[in-house]
Design an enzyme around this catalytic site. Structure first.
Site, PDB file in Angstrom:
ATOM      1  N   LYS A  64      -1.074 -19.210 -32.087  1.00 47.95           N
ATOM      2  CA  LYS A  64      -2.016 -20.321 -31.891  1.00 47.95           C
ATOM      3  C   LYS A  64      -3.390 -19.730 -31.704  1.00 47.95           C
ATOM      4  O   LYS A  64      -3.499 -18.650 -31.117  1.00 47.95           O
ATOM      5  CB  LYS A  64      -1.611 -21.148 -30.671  1.00 47.95           C
ATOM      6  CG  LYS A  64      -0.212 -21.748 -30.730  1.00 47.95           C
ATOM      7  CD  LYS A  64      -0.123 -22.982 -31.588  1.00 47.95           C
ATOM      8  CE  LYS A  64       1.323 -23.452 -31.727  1.00 47.95           C
ATOM      9  NZ  LYS A  64       1.503 -24.735 -32.376  1.00 47.95           N
TER      10      LYS A  64
ATOM     11  N   LYS B 123       6.603 -17.062 -36.641  1.00 48.34           N
ATOM     12  CA  LYS B 123       6.713 -18.293 -37.432  1.00 48.34           C
ATOM     13  C   LYS B 123       5.338 -18.823 -37.770  1.00 48.34           C
ATOM     14  O   LYS B 123       4.458 -18.872 -36.900  1.00 48.34           O
ATOM     15  CB  LYS B 123       7.505 -19.354 -36.643  1.00 48.34           C
ATOM     16  CG  LYS B 123       7.643 -20.677 -37.359  1.00 48.34           C
ATOM     17  CD  LYS B 123       8.329 -21.708 -36.479  1.00 48.34           C
ATOM     18  CE  LYS B 123       8.167 -23.109 -37.008  1.00 48.34           C
ATOM     19  NZ  LYS B 123       6.790 -23.529 -37.293  1.00 48.34           N
TER      20      LYS B 123
ATOM     21  N   LYS C  92       6.755 -31.357 -25.301  1.00 49.14           N
ATOM     22  CA  LYS C  92       5.586 -32.223 -25.404  1.00 49.14           C
ATOM     23  C   LYS C  92       5.787 -33.393 -26.369  1.00 49.14           C
ATOM     24  O   LYS C  92       4.944 -34.284 -26.444  1.00 49.14           O
ATOM     25  CB  LYS C  92       4.386 -31.386 -25.873  1.00 49.14           C
ATOM     26  CG  LYS C  92       4.491 -30.904 -27.321  1.00 49.14           C
ATOM     27  CD  LYS C  92       3.322 -30.033 -27.754  1.00 49.14           C
ATOM     28  CE  LYS C  92       3.453 -29.628 -29.210  1.00 49.14           C
ATOM     29  NZ  LYS C  92       2.431 -28.682 -29.653  1.00 49.14           N
TER      30      LYS C  92
HETATM   31  C1  CAP Z   1       5.047 -26.195 -31.456  1.00 45.92           C
HETATM   32  C2  CAP Z   1       4.681 -26.547 -32.857  1.00 45.92           C
HETATM   33  C3  CAP Z   1       5.802 -27.215 -33.711  1.00 45.92           C
HETATM   34  C4  CAP Z   1       6.446 -28.444 -33.090  1.00 45.92           C
HETATM   35  C5  CAP Z   1       7.105 -29.341 -34.093  1.00 45.92           C
HETATM   36  C6  CAP Z   1       3.478 -27.443 -32.884  1.00 45.92           C
HETATM   37  O1  CAP Z   1       4.009 -25.530 -30.787  1.00 45.92           O
HETATM   38  O2  CAP Z   1       4.330 -25.387 -33.551  1.00 45.92           O
HETATM   39  O3  CAP Z   1       5.213 -27.573 -34.913  1.00 45.92           O
HETATM   40  O4  CAP Z   1       7.428 -27.981 -32.223  1.00 45.92           O
HETATM   41  O5  CAP Z   1       7.811 -30.375 -33.471  1.00 45.92           O
HETATM   42  O6  CAP Z   1       2.624 -27.212 -33.722  1.00 45.92           O
HETATM   43  O7  CAP Z   1       3.450 -28.373 -32.112  1.00 45.92           O
HETATM   44  P1  CAP Z   1       4.069 -25.257 -29.229  1.00 45.92           P
HETATM   45  P2  CAP Z   1       9.412 -30.476 -33.514  1.00 45.92           P
HETATM   46  O8  CAP Z   1       5.224 -24.332 -28.968  1.00 45.92           O
HETATM   47  O9  CAP Z   1       2.742 -24.610 -28.899  1.00 45.92           O
HETATM   48  O10 CAP Z   1       4.224 -26.577 -28.541  1.00 45.92           O
HETATM   49  O11 CAP Z   1       9.964 -29.154 -33.097  1.00 45.92           O
HETATM   50  O12 CAP Z   1       9.748 -31.567 -32.549  1.00 45.92           O
HETATM   51  O13 CAP Z   1       9.751 -30.803 -34.904  1.00 45.92           O
HETATM   52 MG    MG Z   2       3.663 -26.474 -35.339  1.00 44.34          MG
END
Ligand code: CAP
Ligand code: MG
Length: 412
Positions: free
Chosen positions: A151, A177, A310
């Site tokens: 990030k 990832k 979240k």
């Molecule tokens: C998580 C994440 C994933 C979400 C997708 C984001 O980041 O990279 O894309 O988890 O949702 O961009 O939000 P964080 P889901 O670890 O910083 O929260 O797994 O529910 O499909």
């Molecule tokens: Mg994401």
């Protein structure tokens, strides 16, 4: 003869055959429409009926579906397997989640679940590895595998991205990832990112003695995506990541075929799934999206965090159970928990979701006060505390990275 009219598709005495596809919907009939009439129309419009009664002879194959059960707002519809072209997922969805989603006869309609008969399942490859990735790629089968998304999710240079990957791998995660909106932009082009990240991956493997890999996002127009898949394989990666809802199931099926030739695993991100599954009364459930993903053959799929993170989640545990259930010999899918996770949540997560998982933390690693390497170490330590059956606060006493993470984010 009477022909096909909307009323012909309801038969509460019908028992589905073992080759029928049975779909469960919840519907709210439009005003002045009875439940029976609406239920019959769902079966009609999703199979071979239309609004006007047809005057036909018997020179057609009856591909009509039958609503055979009504229970409150829940109806069950049986579809003859011959309605479906073998192995064509878009065609299946055009039937069971197609025009009916916009039908005026219902105010809302939600496809909740499907029972897939062998006659349909046998047209699909299913996952190549499924949860076998843990053993076959990483040589571990006693703990979840860990992933991290650098990030900010977009904007890091290629060099910085690869450095973050290196720090995370060294700290203890298994997988770097890409985020969903990072593909091939000028600030971090695909080929450069793949090459530089894998160079860092090799260094991290040498230093740690552990296998490491990269969920590189190949999502794009299908032909372009195949080129990216080929490149990932030619440079010695084990995985590709595909955003399965935004690129579409036809593309997923194409990529699955290429990945079989190349021996690559598919990590399925699910951006946009909530456009279909978030409204509790309308759309297509995540459970069904997960079923489709398994049939099409992804190895890992985001299924939520049991409500800990979240993002809003549907029944993560139920979906994970389905992904692991017996399905005419098809491999299982490794569920990925992601979205707002941090080390302190790991015990609750693993308690609910087990250890046959992939756990992804972005902010929960890179937001660690001592940086990415410490954040990755803290996540790994949190997992170790669970597998060694030591309360996380106790484990943290001997592991400073975890102690700092718990101080910052707690365990809720
Ligand atoms: C998580 C994440 C994933 C979400 C997708 C984001 O980041 O990279 O894309 O988890 O949702 O961009 O939000 P964080 P889901 O670890 O910083 O929260 O797994 O529910 O499909
Ligand atoms: Mg994401």
């Amino acid at each position: 003869m009477s022909g096909i009219s909307y009323e012909d598709f309801l038969d509460l005495s019908y028992t589905p055959t073992e080759t029928d596809l049975v779909c469960t919907f919840r519907i709210d009939p439009a005003e002045e429409m009875s439940m029976e009439a609406a239920a019959s129309r769902v079966a009609s419009e999703s199979s071979n009926g239309t609004w006007a009664p047809l005057h036909i002879d018997d020179t057609f194959t009856d591909m009509g579906a039958t609503t055979f059960a009504i229970d409150g707002d829940t109806i069950q519809v049986a579809y003859p397997s011959g309605l479906f072209e073998p192995g064509n997922m878009p065609q299946v969805l055009s039937c069971i989640a197609g025009n009916i989603m916009g039908m005026k006869a219902v105010d809302t309609i939600r496809l909740e679940d499907c029972e897939w008969p062998e006659a349909i399942v046998e047209g699909y490859p299913g996952p190549q590895f499924g949860s076998g990735v843990r053993r076959e790629i990483f040589g571990v089968d006693d703990r979840p595998i860990l992933a991290t998304v650098p990030k900010p999710k977009v904007g890091l240079s290629t060099e910085r991205h690869a450095e973050v990957g290196y720090e995370a791998w060294i700290g203890g995660v298994d997988l770097l990832k890409d985020d969903e909106n990072l593909t091939d932009q000028s600030f971090n082009p695909y080929s450069d990112r793949l090459t530089e990240s894998l160079a860092m991956r090799d260094e991290a493997e040498d230093e740690t003695g552990e296998k490491k890999s990269y969920l590189v996002n190949v999502t794009a127009e299908t032909n372009e995506m195949l080129e990216r898949v080929d490149e990932a394989a030619s440079l010695g990666n084990e995985y590709v990541m595909v955003d399965v809802v935004t690129c579409g199931w036809a593309a997923v099926q194409t990529v699955r075929e290429r990945c079989e030739e190349l021996g690559l695993a598919i990590h399925a991100h699910r951006a946009m799934h909530a456009a279909f599954d978030r409204l509790p009364d309308h759309g297509v459930s995540m459970r069904v999206i997960a079923q489709v993903a398994r049939l099409c053959g992804v190895d890992q799929l985001h299924t939520g965090t049991v409500g800990l993170g979240k993002l809003a989640n549907e029944d993560t545990v139920g979906i994970n159970e389905w992904l692991r259930s017996e399905l005419y010999g098809l491999n299982d899918v490794l569920p990925t928990a992601s979205g707002g996770l941090h080390p302190g949540l790991v015990p609750q997560l693993m308690d609910a979701a087990g250890d046959n998982l992939c756990i992804q933390a972005g902010g929960g690693i890179h937001g660690h006060p001592d940086g990415t390497r410490a954040g990755a170490a803290a996540l790994r330590q949190a997992v170790d505390s669970v597998t060694e059956d030591v309360p996380i606060e106790v484990y943290a006493q001997g592991h400073s990275e975890l102690a700092t993470a718990l101080e910052k984010w707690g365990t809720e």
